[in-house]
Enzyme design. Sequence first.
Site, PDB file in Angstrom:
ATOM      1  N   TYR A   1       0.851  -1.203   0.000  1.00 55.25           N
ATOM      2  CA  TYR A   1       0.000   0.000   0.000  1.00 55.25           C
ATOM      3  C   TYR A   1       0.881   1.247   0.000  1.00 55.25           C
ATOM      4  CZ  TYR A   1      -3.526  -3.335   1.681  1.00 55.25           C
ATOM      5  OH  TYR A   1      -4.361  -4.401   1.833  1.00 55.25           O
TER       6      TYR A   1
ATOM      7  N   GLY B   1     -13.996   0.014   3.898  1.00 56.68           N
ATOM      8  CA  GLY B   1     -12.715  -0.312   4.524  1.00 56.68           C
ATOM      9  C   GLY B   1     -12.618  -1.787   4.874  1.00 56.68           C
TER      10      GLY B   1
ATOM     11  N   ASP C   1     -13.020  -4.610   2.733  1.00 56.10           N
ATOM     12  CA  ASP C   1     -13.204  -4.896   1.310  1.00 56.10           C
ATOM     13  C   ASP C   1     -14.014  -6.149   0.947  1.00 56.10           C
ATOM     14  OD1 ASP C   1     -11.304  -2.956   1.776  1.00 56.10           O
ATOM     15  OD2 ASP C   1      -9.962  -3.600   0.198  1.00 56.10           O
TER      16      ASP C   1
ATOM     17  N   TYR D   1      -8.392 -12.162   4.680  1.00 55.75           N
ATOM     18  CA  TYR D   1      -8.681 -10.725   4.691  1.00 55.75           C
ATOM     19  C   TYR D   1      -9.837 -10.388   5.636  1.00 55.75           C
ATOM     20  CZ  TYR D   1      -7.673  -6.477   1.844  1.00 55.75           C
ATOM     21  OH  TYR D   1      -7.287  -5.261   1.378  1.00 55.75           O
TER      22      TYR D   1
ATOM     23  N   GLU E   1      -0.789  -6.955   9.285  1.00 57.60           N
ATOM     24  CA  GLU E   1      -1.999  -6.248   8.850  1.00 57.60           C
ATOM     25  C   GLU E   1      -3.237  -6.853   9.515  1.00 57.60           C
ATOM     26  OE1 GLU E   1      -2.471  -6.609   4.628  1.00 57.60           O
ATOM     27  OE2 GLU E   1      -4.056  -5.092   4.497  1.00 57.60           O
TER      28      GLU E   1
HETATM   29  C1  GLC Z   1      -7.169  -2.574   2.655  1.00 58.42           C
HETATM   30  C2  GLC Z   1      -8.170  -2.497   3.799  1.00 58.42           C
HETATM   31  C3  GLC Z   1      -8.514  -1.059   4.070  1.00 58.42           C
HETATM   32  C4  GLC Z   1      -7.246  -0.270   4.349  1.00 58.42           C
HETATM   33  C5  GLC Z   1      -6.223  -0.456   3.232  1.00 58.42           C
HETATM   34  C6  GLC Z   1      -4.873   0.119   3.588  1.00 58.42           C
HETATM   35  O1  GLC Z   1      -7.719  -2.123   1.472  1.00 58.42           O
HETATM   36  O2  GLC Z   1      -9.316  -3.233   3.509  1.00 58.42           O
HETATM   37  O3  GLC Z   1      -9.386  -0.964   5.149  1.00 58.42           O
HETATM   38  O4  GLC Z   1      -7.540   1.056   4.525  1.00 58.42           O
HETATM   39  O5  GLC Z   1      -6.037  -1.815   2.966  1.00 58.42           O
HETATM   40  O6  GLC Z   1      -4.393  -0.427   4.780  1.00 58.42           O
END
Ligand code: GLC
Length: 446
Positions: free
Chosen positions: A30, A164, A166, A359, A420
């Site tokens: 990310y 959030g 997903d 997840y 995570e």
């Molecule tokens: C994933 C999660 C999301 C989060 C992102 C960055 O997409 O589902 O909630 O904000 O990762 O950590």
Amino acid sequence: MTDNLNKTFAQNILAKNDKGKYTVPTLRLYPYQWNWDSAFAALGFSTFDKERALVELESLVEGQWENGMIPHIIFRQNDPDYFPGPTVWQPPPSANRKVSTSCYSQPPVLATVLKELLQTDFERFCERGHILFKHALRWHRWWHHERDPHHTGVVGIAHPWESGRDNSPDWDEAMESVAIDPNLDKYQRRDTEHVAPSQRPQQVEYDKYLSILKFGRDNNWNSHIIADKGPFWVADPGINLILLRANRDLLDLAVKFGEQDAQKELLSYIALAENYENSNQGLNALWNPKVNGICAKNLRTDKFCNNFSNASALIFYANFGDYEKKTASLKQIHDILRKCNFAMPSTDPAYFSYEPQRYWRGPIWLVMNYMIAKGLSECSSNMTESTKSTKSDVQNSMKELGNRIARDSLELIKRSGYYEYFNPETGTGIGGNDFTWTAAIRLIYN
Ligand code: GLC
């Protein structure tokens, strides 16, 4: 053996992911700024560097659109490690002329974090705090107008990413009727290059995520069209409960800043969501009698999802619902925790689509744990609604449960590190490592 709980260790993770004004959730997987990740990062920073915490929130609101939305991702550069990156979204040029962003939002935790930051050092940060307050207010207005155009008190989400959470089973029923767009451009996922595919959403889900995105893009991200005709329109217990909580916190700030019109406005949003006069209105409409909890509802079909997810457990955080609803939810959480070793799985292990490694379909997420535990602890001390003799038992039970969830969060970090998410049965850390919000949660606890 490394002492994972050492706070310097957690601070170093924030430092590693720190890009100066904002923090990435983790490197490579990310590589941009995510909305609620950034707010939690600010909470983490606030434990040792208040100034840096404020800067994190200020950089987050740079992403705000003209219409008030604060997007879920801010792209400050192009990074081939992530898909869908900045070129895929095509927001209208007038949406935000400063930075490139995604076109959905994310859980509105900003106001709650801001209130927390201003609890001390109010004088020092008053002016900057006031500006952030105005950004948060515009964002809440966006939720209540653009995501609840008929003023029902329940806001919708236009994409699973907006929640959030997903790939939560909460969206399965609604996702079933999402068609894969035959004109979808060919694309290459990047997430499964960083993390085992068994810990990530399935390919068919990804095709649907991109088809929903394409609908928004084809319609120039017009929120009316999205709300009326978008392929996905669901009430998320998480967003709705977090927003109610955030409205209450923003109201407290409105009082502090002497913002009278804002107070009226926020009171109206709270009243609409609470709607105690009518048991089918406001967030009451999300009470699923089959499950005895606040559940996701497909707003196109009015069909509930029968999963008590970790978002359903946020009822305490929002301080929503009467004594009956709270005690019923408490029982649900107790029942769920009997089925796993660590709190709090994102999906009830008894639910048919539970997957402990995948997840949001089972694993534990520490930011959710943090909010659930906080809600339970606050409700245990504020419960005034009932005079029943059982009240103190219920209060004790809430308190113990809140403590257990907080304890488990630290235990998971201690055993497995700063992942995570975590497997609720084995406690193994999964997904990305050296994760910003996991480090932030460590720092928040003493
Ligand atoms: C994933 C999660 C999301 C989060 C992102 C960055 O997409 O589902 O909630 O904000 O990762 O950590």
